[in-house]
Design a protein around this motif. Sequence first.
Motif, PDB file in Angstrom:
ATOM      1  N   THR A  96       0.791  -1.230   0.000  1.00  0.00           N
ATOM      2  CA  THR A  96       0.000   0.000   0.000  1.00  0.00           C
ATOM      3  C   THR A  96       0.820   1.275   0.000  1.00  0.00           C
ATOM      4  O   THR A  96       0.262   2.360   0.063  1.00  0.00           O
ATOM      5  N   VAL A  97       2.141   1.151  -0.073  1.00  0.00           N
ATOM      6  CA  VAL A  97       2.992   2.336   0.040  1.00  0.00           C
ATOM      7  C   VAL A  97       2.678   3.384  -1.034  1.00  0.00           C
ATOM      8  O   VAL A  97       2.818   4.571  -0.811  1.00  0.00           O
ATOM      9  N   ARG A  98       2.219   2.951  -2.185  1.00  0.00           N
ATOM     10  CA  ARG A  98       1.944   3.890  -3.266  1.00  0.00           C
ATOM     11  C   ARG A  98       0.476   4.330  -3.297  1.00  0.00           C
ATOM     12  O   ARG A  98       0.045   4.996  -4.208  1.00  0.00           O
ATOM     13  N   GLY A  99      -0.314   3.901  -2.317  1.00  0.00           N
ATOM     14  CA  GLY A  99      -1.713   4.316  -2.240  1.00  0.00           C
ATOM     15  C   GLY A  99      -2.585   3.585  -3.244  1.00  0.00           C
ATOM     16  O   GLY A  99      -2.119   2.859  -4.111  1.00  0.00           O
ATOM     17  N   GLY A 100      -3.907   3.815  -3.132  1.00  0.00           N
ATOM     18  CA  GLY A 100      -4.824   3.207  -4.089  1.00  0.00           C
ATOM     19  C   GLY A 100      -5.071   1.730  -3.884  1.00  0.00           C
ATOM     20  O   GLY A 100      -5.508   1.033  -4.799  1.00  0.00           O
ATOM     21  N   TYR A 101      -4.769   1.220  -2.691  1.00  0.00           N
ATOM     22  CA  TYR A 101      -5.066  -0.168  -2.359  1.00  0.00           C
ATOM     23  C   TYR A 101      -6.156  -0.197  -1.298  1.00  0.00           C
ATOM     24  O   TYR A 101      -6.250   0.712  -0.467  1.00  0.00           O
ATOM     25  N   VAL A 102      -6.950  -1.239  -1.328  1.00  0.00           N
ATOM     26  CA  VAL A 102      -7.917  -1.477  -0.262  1.00  0.00           C
ATOM     27  C   VAL A 102      -7.666  -2.874   0.302  1.00  0.00           C
ATOM     28  O   VAL A 102      -7.085  -3.733  -0.371  1.00  0.00           O
ATOM     29  N   THR A 103      -8.076  -3.077   1.536  1.00  0.00           N
ATOM     30  CA  THR A 103      -8.039  -4.416   2.115  1.00  0.00           C
ATOM     31  C   THR A 103      -9.468  -4.875   2.302  1.00  0.00           C
ATOM     32  O   THR A 103     -10.346  -4.091   2.678  1.00  0.00           O
ATOM     33  N   LYS A 104      -9.705  -6.134   1.995  1.00  0.00           N
ATOM     34  CA  LYS A 104     -11.031  -6.718   2.164  1.00  0.00           C
ATOM     35  C   LYS A 104     -10.893  -8.072   2.840  1.00  0.00           C
ATOM     36  O   LYS A 104      -9.847  -8.714   2.759  1.00  0.00           O
ATOM     37  N   THR A 105     -11.972  -8.484   3.478  1.00  0.00           N
ATOM     38  CA  THR A 105     -12.041  -9.844   4.004  1.00  0.00           C
ATOM     39  C   THR A 105     -12.859 -10.669   3.029  1.00  0.00           C
ATOM     40  O   THR A 105     -13.966 -10.279   2.646  1.00  0.00           O
ATOM     41  N   VAL A 106     -12.300 -11.796   2.612  1.00  0.00           N
ATOM     42  CA  VAL A 106     -12.960 -12.679   1.649  1.00  0.00           C
ATOM     43  C   VAL A 106     -13.002 -14.089   2.218  1.00  0.00           C
ATOM     44  O   VAL A 106     -12.250 -14.422   3.137  1.00  0.00           O
ATOM     45  N   ASP A 107     -13.883 -14.925   1.677  1.00  0.00           N
ATOM     46  CA  ASP A 107     -13.904 -16.334   2.047  1.00  0.00           C
ATOM     47  C   ASP A 107     -12.856 -17.059   1.220  1.00  0.00           C
ATOM     48  O   ASP A 107     -12.894 -17.016  -0.011  1.00  0.00           O
ATOM     49  N   PHE A 108     -11.934 -17.732   1.907  1.00  0.00           N
ATOM     50  CA  PHE A 108     -10.894 -18.524   1.239  1.00  0.00           C
ATOM     51  C   PHE A 108     -11.274 -19.991   1.336  1.00  0.00           C
ATOM     52  O   PHE A 108     -11.559 -20.506   2.417  1.00  0.00           O
ATOM     53  N   PHE A 109     -11.272 -20.670   0.181  1.00  0.00           N
ATOM     54  CA  PHE A 109     -11.628 -22.083   0.110  1.00  0.00           C
ATOM     55  C   PHE A 109     -10.360 -22.909  -0.096  1.00  0.00           C
ATOM     56  O   PHE A 109      -9.802 -22.907  -1.197  1.00  0.00           O
ATOM     57  N   PRO A 110      -9.872 -23.593   0.946  1.00  0.00           N
ATOM     58  CA  PRO A 110      -8.668 -24.412   0.787  1.00  0.00           C
ATOM     59  C   PRO A 110      -8.899 -25.549  -0.203  1.00  0.00           C
ATOM     60  O   PRO A 110      -9.977 -26.168  -0.210  1.00  0.00           O
ATOM     61  N   ASP A 111      -7.925 -25.831  -1.035  1.00  0.00           N
ATOM     62  CA  ASP A 111      -8.022 -26.892  -2.034  1.00  0.00           C
ATOM     63  C   ASP A 111      -7.979 -28.258  -1.372  1.00  0.00           C
ATOM     64  O   ASP A 111      -7.120 -28.532  -0.539  1.00  0.00           O
ATOM     65  N   GLY A 112      -8.910 -29.104  -1.755  1.00  0.00           N
ATOM     66  CA  GLY A 112      -8.864 -30.497  -1.335  1.00  0.00           C
ATOM     67  C   GLY A 112      -9.261 -30.782   0.098  1.00  0.00           C
ATOM     68  O   GLY A 112      -9.204 -31.914   0.538  1.00  0.00           O
ATOM     69  N   GLU A 113      -9.678 -29.772   0.856  1.00  0.00           N
ATOM     70  CA  GLU A 113     -10.032 -30.026   2.248  1.00  0.00           C
ATOM     71  C   GLU A 113     -11.512 -30.298   2.412  1.00  0.00           C
ATOM     72  O   GLU A 113     -11.931 -30.926   3.357  1.00  0.00           O
ATOM     73  N   GLY A 114     -12.320 -29.794   1.471  1.00  0.00           N
ATOM     74  CA  GLY A 114     -13.742 -30.064   1.518  1.00  0.00           C
ATOM     75  C   GLY A 114     -14.452 -29.472   2.728  1.00  0.00           C
ATOM     76  O   GLY A 114     -15.615 -29.749   2.972  1.00  0.00           O
ATOM     77  N   GLY A 115     -13.746 -28.668   3.504  1.00  0.00           N
ATOM     78  CA  GLY A 115     -14.343 -28.079   4.697  1.00  0.00           C
ATOM     79  C   GLY A 115     -14.915 -26.710   4.422  1.00  0.00           C
ATOM     80  O   GLY A 115     -15.089 -26.289   3.285  1.00  0.00           O
ATOM     81  N   SER A 116     -15.201 -26.013   5.481  1.00  0.00           N
ATOM     82  CA  SER A 116     -15.756 -24.671   5.364  1.00  0.00           C
ATOM     83  C   SER A 116     -14.665 -23.675   4.978  1.00  0.00           C
ATOM     84  O   SER A 116     -13.508 -23.852   5.332  1.00  0.00           O
ATOM     85  N   PRO A 117     -15.060 -22.618   4.279  1.00  0.00           N
ATOM     86  CA  PRO A 117     -14.080 -21.576   3.962  1.00  0.00           C
ATOM     87  C   PRO A 117     -13.672 -20.835   5.228  1.00  0.00           C
ATOM     88  O   PRO A 117     -14.389 -20.858   6.230  1.00  0.00           O
TER      89      PRO A 117
END
Length: 196
Positions: A96-117
């Motif tokens: 973010t040092v150059r500005g113009g970035y945002v942070t968001k929280t997203v659901d991450f789905f692990p590969d091959g685990e079949g569990g919840s994000p």
Amino acid sequence: MKPQDLISGKSSLWIFGYGSLVWKPDFKYKRSQVGFIKGYKRRFWHGDNFHRGSDELPGRVVTLIEDDDASTWGVAFEVSGSQVEESLRYLNVRETVRGGYVTKTVDFFPDGEGGSPVPALVYIATSDNALYLGPASPEEIGAQIAVCRGKTGHNLEYLLRLAEFMRSSCPDVEDHHLFSIEAVALNVVSYLMAAQ
């Protein structure tokens, strides 16, 4: 929303990387996991005049663009304890040092685990960033990447490492945008070398 607001009271945090973080996180973490997020597509629409380019010839690096039908593969890193603050401090400079970035929280789905994000923090360069270049054809992007370099190295290295990650870690995923740009860039480099 600031990253610190997302982690108040949490002893661990997942951080999702979709560009250079997949091969070069440069912060300590507890574990990493290949997987994907939904609702975003990865695009080489962001300029870089430091790591992979210059003011005269800005390179192109990836950002995420919202798209309900898309998903983006990458790596999530779990940080815990003192790693949480250390990693965020590092990423706030790197991303973010150059500005113009945002942070968001997203659901991450692990590969091959079949569990919840799991919720993960992601950094996204927006069109508000002065270096945001926007859409272009694979031919234009590939040609630009083929000739740019910055303080971290050639823009082509960034492209090839990302393509290598996708082929080795996500072999069943077709990333047409990435692979079409890779093909163009390699053709341009071959042409330039033959012309010397």
